[in-house]
Every structure is written in structure tokens, then in C-alpha cells.
Design a protein around this motif. Structure first.
Motif, PDB file in Angstrom:
ATOM      1  N   GLY B  30       0.806  -1.211   0.000  1.00 51.17           N
ATOM      2  CA  GLY B  30       0.000   0.000   0.000  1.00 51.17           C
ATOM      3  C   GLY B  30       0.836   1.257   0.000  1.00 51.17           C
ATOM      4  N   ILE B  31       2.006   1.191   0.623  1.00 55.70           N
ATOM      5  CA  ILE B  31       2.797   2.407   0.808  1.00 55.70           C
ATOM      6  C   ILE B  31       4.172   2.286   0.165  1.00 55.70           C
ATOM      7  N   ALA B  32       4.891   1.205   0.448  1.00 54.62           N
ATOM      8  CA  ALA B  32       6.289   1.126   0.017  1.00 54.62           C
ATOM      9  C   ALA B  32       6.400   1.021  -1.495  1.00 54.62           C
ATOM     10  N   GLU B  33       5.618   0.090  -2.099  1.00 54.64           N
ATOM     11  CA  GLU B  33       5.721  -0.114  -3.548  1.00 54.64           C
ATOM     12  C   GLU B  33       5.292   1.131  -4.341  1.00 54.64           C
ATOM     13  N   PRO B  34       4.129   1.766  -4.020  1.00 54.53           N
ATOM     14  CA  PRO B  34       3.767   2.991  -4.765  1.00 54.53           C
ATOM     15  C   PRO B  34       4.822   4.078  -4.638  1.00 54.53           C
ATOM     16  N   ARG B  35       5.440   4.162  -3.449  1.00 56.36           N
ATOM     17  CA  ARG B  35       6.449   5.201  -3.294  1.00 56.36           C
ATOM     18  C   ARG B  35       7.639   4.948  -4.192  1.00 56.36           C
ATOM     19  N   LYS B  36       8.074   3.683  -4.224  1.00 52.10           N
ATOM     20  CA  LYS B  36       9.218   3.362  -5.097  1.00 52.10           C
ATOM     21  C   LYS B  36       8.879   3.645  -6.548  1.00 52.10           C
ATOM     22  N   ARG B  37       7.637   3.306  -6.948  1.00 50.14           N
ATOM     23  CA  ARG B  37       7.227   3.561  -8.329  1.00 50.14           C
ATOM     24  C   ARG B  37       7.197   5.052  -8.610  1.00 50.14           C
ATOM     25  N   ALA B  38       6.689   5.855  -7.653  1.00 49.64           N
ATOM     26  CA  ALA B  38       6.607   7.306  -7.857  1.00 49.64           C
ATOM     27  C   ALA B  38       7.992   7.901  -8.070  1.00 49.64           C
ATOM     28  N   TYR B  39       8.940   7.450  -7.237  1.00 43.74           N
ATOM     29  CA  TYR B  39      10.297   7.963  -7.392  1.00 43.74           C
ATOM     30  C   TYR B  39      10.892   7.561  -8.738  1.00 43.74           C
ATOM     31  N   ALA B  40      10.676   6.298  -9.157  1.00 43.51           N
ATOM     32  CA  ALA B  40      11.218   5.840 -10.442  1.00 43.51           C
ATOM     33  C   ALA B  40      10.642   6.668 -11.579  1.00 43.51           C
ATOM     34  N   GLU B  41       9.309   6.872 -11.542  1.00 42.43           N
ATOM     35  CA  GLU B  41       8.650   7.666 -12.594  1.00 42.43           C
ATOM     36  C   GLU B  41       9.215   9.075 -12.652  1.00 42.43           C
ATOM     37  N   PHE B  42       9.396   9.676 -11.478  1.00 44.17           N
ATOM     38  CA  PHE B  42       9.852  11.064 -11.433  1.00 44.17           C
ATOM     39  C   PHE B  42      11.229  11.210 -12.052  1.00 44.17           C
ATOM     40  N   TYR B  43      12.115  10.307 -11.670  1.00 42.08           N
ATOM     41  CA  TYR B  43      13.492  10.471 -12.126  1.00 42.08           C
ATOM     42  C   TYR B  43      13.728   9.940 -13.524  1.00 42.08           C
ATOM     43  N   LYS B  44      12.728   9.256 -14.117  1.00 44.25           N
ATOM     44  CA  LYS B  44      12.892   8.755 -15.486  1.00 44.25           C
ATOM     45  C   LYS B  44      13.073   9.901 -16.456  1.00 44.25           C
ATOM     46  N   SER B  45      12.210  10.950 -16.293  1.00 45.48           N
ATOM     47  CA  SER B  45      12.265  12.066 -17.234  1.00 45.48           C
ATOM     48  C   SER B  45      12.623  13.360 -16.518  1.00 45.48           C
ATOM     49  N   TYR B  46      13.569  13.314 -15.590  1.00 39.93           N
ATOM     50  CA  TYR B  46      13.924  14.497 -14.808  1.00 39.93           C
ATOM     51  C   TYR B  46      15.120  15.196 -15.425  1.00 39.93           C
ATOM     52  N   ASP B  47      14.965  16.489 -15.701  1.00 38.58           N
ATOM     53  CA  ASP B  47      16.076  17.276 -16.222  1.00 38.58           C
ATOM     54  C   ASP B  47      16.456  18.304 -15.163  1.00 38.58           C
TER      55      ASP B  47
END
Lengths: 171, 67
Positions: B30-47
Motif C-alpha cells: 500500500g505504501i512502500a511499492e507505490p512510493r518506489k514507483r513514484a520515485y522511479a517515474e519522477f526520475y525517469k524524465s527528470y532534467d
């Protein structure tokens, strides 16, 4: 030697409790208080309490106890129940039965929560002064704009809820 | 009354195990996996340079004024 004897007598008197003082008038034997004797208790994990429930038997009950010493098949069902009730207060079924106490407790808790709420409302209305100026609408919007400008909490927090391209909150 | 403690202990041991494992799984998914996914998504296209220019233009950097 004389001094130590005097000291012994003085020491003994000073640690005399009230019970002992009473005993000095009754030939030195103290009547056992109720709380010192073995007690009857209704508990699930104590199937045979230390004493029977009924302590002082009436004449009729004494006669029944005498009859109990003979063969038990001579006892009627009512006599057996009477003997049981003399020995035990509540049966296991009666002991384990639930009460309606939870309703009282819940009601009391909710009542006092409500009372506290009323006190708080009264305090806010009549007692407290104005809140700080940093809670005004203009200040809060300027504060939020600054938070978004410096990209605070961009992954999961406030800057993640703002759409920077369209300049509006994300749907 | 028979085996009173054993029965109670078995019930409560099983319950405690299930509750604690349940809490752990709920937290993980509920908490750990969504957080990891959110961070991965953010840094995928971060300039970072683009972010820096935006912050500079907004005027929040004291040592890098927007001028």
C-alpha cells in the motif's frame, strides 16, 4: 545488660500494631480478620475455590450436609442443586455470561467527548484572540506559490500535485 | 476448561502471526511499492538543468537572481 533489656521492651512496644494492641485485652489471641482468611472466588481458571460459598449454614442446610455423607443416589435433584448452590455462587455458564456494560461505557465516553467539544467551541468563541496574520488568504496563496517555485516535495508532495506546464492543479 | 491455556494460546498465537504479517504486507503493497514507483517515474524524465532554470526564473535562489 540492663540497658539492652530496657531497649528490647521499648522496641517491642513501638512496633505493636493496632491488632496486637487489641489482642492484649483478649488473652493474647487475635480474632482472624475476614481479609486474612481463604476467600471464595468465581474465576474460570479456579474450578474449586478454597472455601465453599455459603459460610454459615442454616439448620436445614446442616441437615442436608449430613445427608450428603450417606449415599448420593438417595439425594433428590433439588437437594443436589441446593448442595451445589451452597458450594458455588455462579455456575460456569452464569460466570462466563456477557453483560451489557459496553453500552454504558460507550455512552459515557461519547457523552464526555461531546462535553469536551462544547467546551472547545465555547473557548474558541468567547476566549481565544484572533489567529496570526500568516493564516490570511493572501499570505497562504503567496506561501504556496513560493513552495511551488522552489519545487518543494516534487515526487509525492505538493509540487507533484501542480501542473507546471498548464499552471494549474493537476486533476 | 480442559486445555484452557493451550486453546487460548493457540488462538492468540495464530491471530498475532496473521495480524502482524497482514500489517507488513499491507504496508509493503500500500505504501512502500507505490512510493518506489513514484520515485522511479519522477526520475525517469527528470532534467535538473531545466528545473534549475525554472527555480532561478521564479526568483527563489538568493545566489542566482533571475536577471
Amino acid at each position: 545488660m540492663l540497658a539492652s533489656r530496657v531497649f528490647g521492651i521499648v522496641g517491642r512496644r513501638s512496633i505493636c500494631t493496632s491488632l496486637c494492641l487489641r489482642a492484649h485485652g483478649h488473652a493474647g489471641v487475635v480474632k482472624a480478620e475476614d481479609y486474612t482468611l481463604p476467600a471464595y472466588v468465581d474465576r474460570r481458571d479456579v474450578p474449586l475455590p478454597e472455601v465453599a460459598f455459603v459460610r454459615d449454614l442454616s439448620a436445614q442446610q446442616k441437615a442436608l450436609k449430613e445427608k450428603e455423607k450417606a449415599s448420593w443416589s438417595a439425594l433428590s435433584v433439588d437437594e443436589k442443586v441446593e448442595l451445589y448452590r451452597m458450594k458455588f455462587n455462579e455456575s460456569y455458564a452464569e460466570m462466563n455470561k456477557g453483560t451489557n456494560e459496553w453500552k454504558t461505557i460507550l455512552g459515557g465516553v461519547l457523552f464526555f467527548l461531546g462535553l469536551t467539544g462544547i467546551i472547545f467551541i465555547w473557548q474558541k468563541h468567547f476566549m481565544y484572540g484572533p489567529i496570526p496574520h500568516t493564516f490570511s488568504e493572501e499570505w497562504l496563496s503567496a506561501q504556496t506559490k513560493r513552495m511551488l517555485d522552489m519545487r518543494m516535495n516534487p515526487v509525492e508532495g505538493i509540487s507533484a500535485q501542480w501542473d507546471f506546464d498548464k499552471n494549474e492543479w493537476k486533476k | 476448561m480442559r486445555r484452557l491455556l493451550a486453546r487460548r494460546m493457540k488462538f492468540h498465537l495464530l491471530g498475532a502471526f496473521l495480524v502482524s504479517v497482514g500489517c507488513a504486507t499491507l504496508y509493503k503493497f500500500g505504501i512502500a511499492e507505490p512510493r518506489k514507483r513514484a520515485y522511479a517515474e519522477f526520475y525517469k524524465s527528470y532534467d535538473p538543468m531545466k528545473d534549475f532554470e525554472a527555480m532561478k526564473a521564479a526568483g527563489v535562489l538568493e545566489c542566482a537572481p533571475p536577471k
